[in-house]
Design an enzyme around this catalytic site. Sequence first.
Site, PDB file in Angstrom:
ATOM      1  N   CYS A 290       0.812  -1.222   0.000  1.00 34.34           N
ATOM      2  CA  CYS A 290       0.000   0.000   0.000  1.00 34.34           C
ATOM      3  C   CYS A 290       0.847   1.275   0.000  1.00 34.34           C
ATOM      4  O   CYS A 290       0.374   2.334  -0.404  1.00 34.34           O
ATOM      5  CB  CYS A 290      -0.961   0.006   1.182  1.00 34.34           C
ATOM      6  SG  CYS A 290      -2.104  -1.376   1.124  1.00 34.34           S
TER       7      CYS A 290
ATOM      8  N   HIS B  15      -3.433   7.297   1.765  1.00 34.67           N
ATOM      9  CA  HIS B  15      -3.798   5.957   1.322  1.00 34.67           C
ATOM     10  C   HIS B  15      -5.210   5.668   1.840  1.00 34.67           C
ATOM     11  O   HIS B  15      -5.525   5.918   2.997  1.00 34.67           O
ATOM     12  CB  HIS B  15      -2.808   4.935   1.882  1.00 34.67           C
ATOM     13  CG  HIS B  15      -3.257   3.529   1.685  1.00 34.67           C
ATOM     14  ND1 HIS B  15      -3.676   3.055   0.468  1.00 34.67           N
ATOM     15  CD2 HIS B  15      -3.369   2.498   2.560  1.00 34.67           C
ATOM     16  CE1 HIS B  15      -4.014   1.785   0.604  1.00 34.67           C
ATOM     17  NE2 HIS B  15      -3.847   1.423   1.862  1.00 34.67           N
TER      18      HIS B  15
ATOM     19  N   ASN C 162     -10.049  -0.012  -0.789  1.00 32.90           N
ATOM     20  CA  ASN C 162      -8.598   0.037  -0.672  1.00 32.90           C
ATOM     21  C   ASN C 162      -7.977  -0.564  -1.941  1.00 32.90           C
ATOM     22  O   ASN C 162      -8.081  -1.757  -2.173  1.00 32.90           O
ATOM     23  CB  ASN C 162      -8.179  -0.754   0.575  1.00 32.90           C
ATOM     24  CG  ASN C 162      -6.679  -0.745   0.814  1.00 32.90           C
ATOM     25  OD1 ASN C 162      -5.896  -0.368  -0.053  1.00 32.90           O
ATOM     26  ND2 ASN C 162      -6.282  -1.177   1.992  1.00 32.90           N
TER      27      ASN C 162
END
Length: 322
Positions: A113, A249, A279
């Site tokens: 990520c 993020h 996500n």
Amino acid sequence: MIRTVFKGSGSALPRRVVTNAELAKTVDTSDDWIRERTGITQRYLAADDETTATLATQAARAALENAGLTIADIDLIVLATATPDSTFPATATKVQHALGGSGFPAFDVAAVCSGFLYALGTADSMIRTGMATNALVIGAETFSRILDWEDRATCVLFGDGAGAFVVGAQDVAEDGGPGILATQLHADGEFADLLYVDGGPSTTGTVGHVRMKGREVFRHAVTNLAQVLRDVLAKAGYAPGDIDWVVPHQANLRILDATARKLGLSMDKVVVTVDQHANTSAASVPLAFDTAWRDGRIAKGDLVMLEAMGGGFTWGASLLRV
Ligand code: UT7
């Protein structure tokens, strides 16, 4: 001094939207639970003909167009992904070829990520040391391919997509002017078992599935992100109040909220796309940035903080004057 400046961005999403209600038909979950615990309402999932490379190529084309450049102007591609098309070659080389480029370096970075922050940091270093002039920096993922669709604790959280920046060298005045002002990257392998994939070419010979101890990751994320944001601001000589936009993020709305609160920042300054995209791992920061850049929220001259935290653990932040 030579600085790495932002020249344009682009993004791409798969064609198919999957709502929480649709997921609840096959997984023991509910729209209410997903919304309340994460802020997610839907995600985009790739079809068989949509891969990390095709999404990355689409995002890169849009970024080049936004920058007013062509592939002939590019001499570096750094692509962040944890879901490459193949173990090798690097997905970046597929994107290079699809865009009609050749010869110049193109490679992938793996920091899950946080991948886009690592890729941007790498491109920034190569540009400032004269190894590249204009770079495509891409975050692209098809996490749907490594999810365990029977594990409700993880499969509801992720989506697929890609985002890209064009960045390039520019001679700017030491104080003021556009560009990447400061970056900080971190990793701590001690926490690998809190968020990982239970397979790989050198261990099981399989691709594996995402495994996560969500509550513990959550706690570390808020602490680490608040600290790295403070450190990057201090490094660049700014205070939280100077930031025009935070582009975090997009893992969980509650993480965005808790991090902003720790820094005394209003949520009005935080770009939120987790509700729409879920996500998307390395794609999430450039996807969120591109959304706010195209709808006019982020404008030339704005001070923008990019930040991410993910498996490894890895985390980082970068302060950009657009
Ligand atoms: O991108 C990399 C970084 N990743 C992250 O930052 C993710 C960080 N973690 C999170 O976002 C949150 O921890 C989650 C969204 C993953 C989970 O939220 P939580 O508030 O920490 O919930 P929990 O894991 O503590 O689970 C609470 C309950 C459990 O039931 P019991 O044991 O309390 O009876 C779970 O079994 O919720 C249950 N649960 C679900 N229920 C309905 C877990 N997943 C689901 C689900 N639907 N999908």
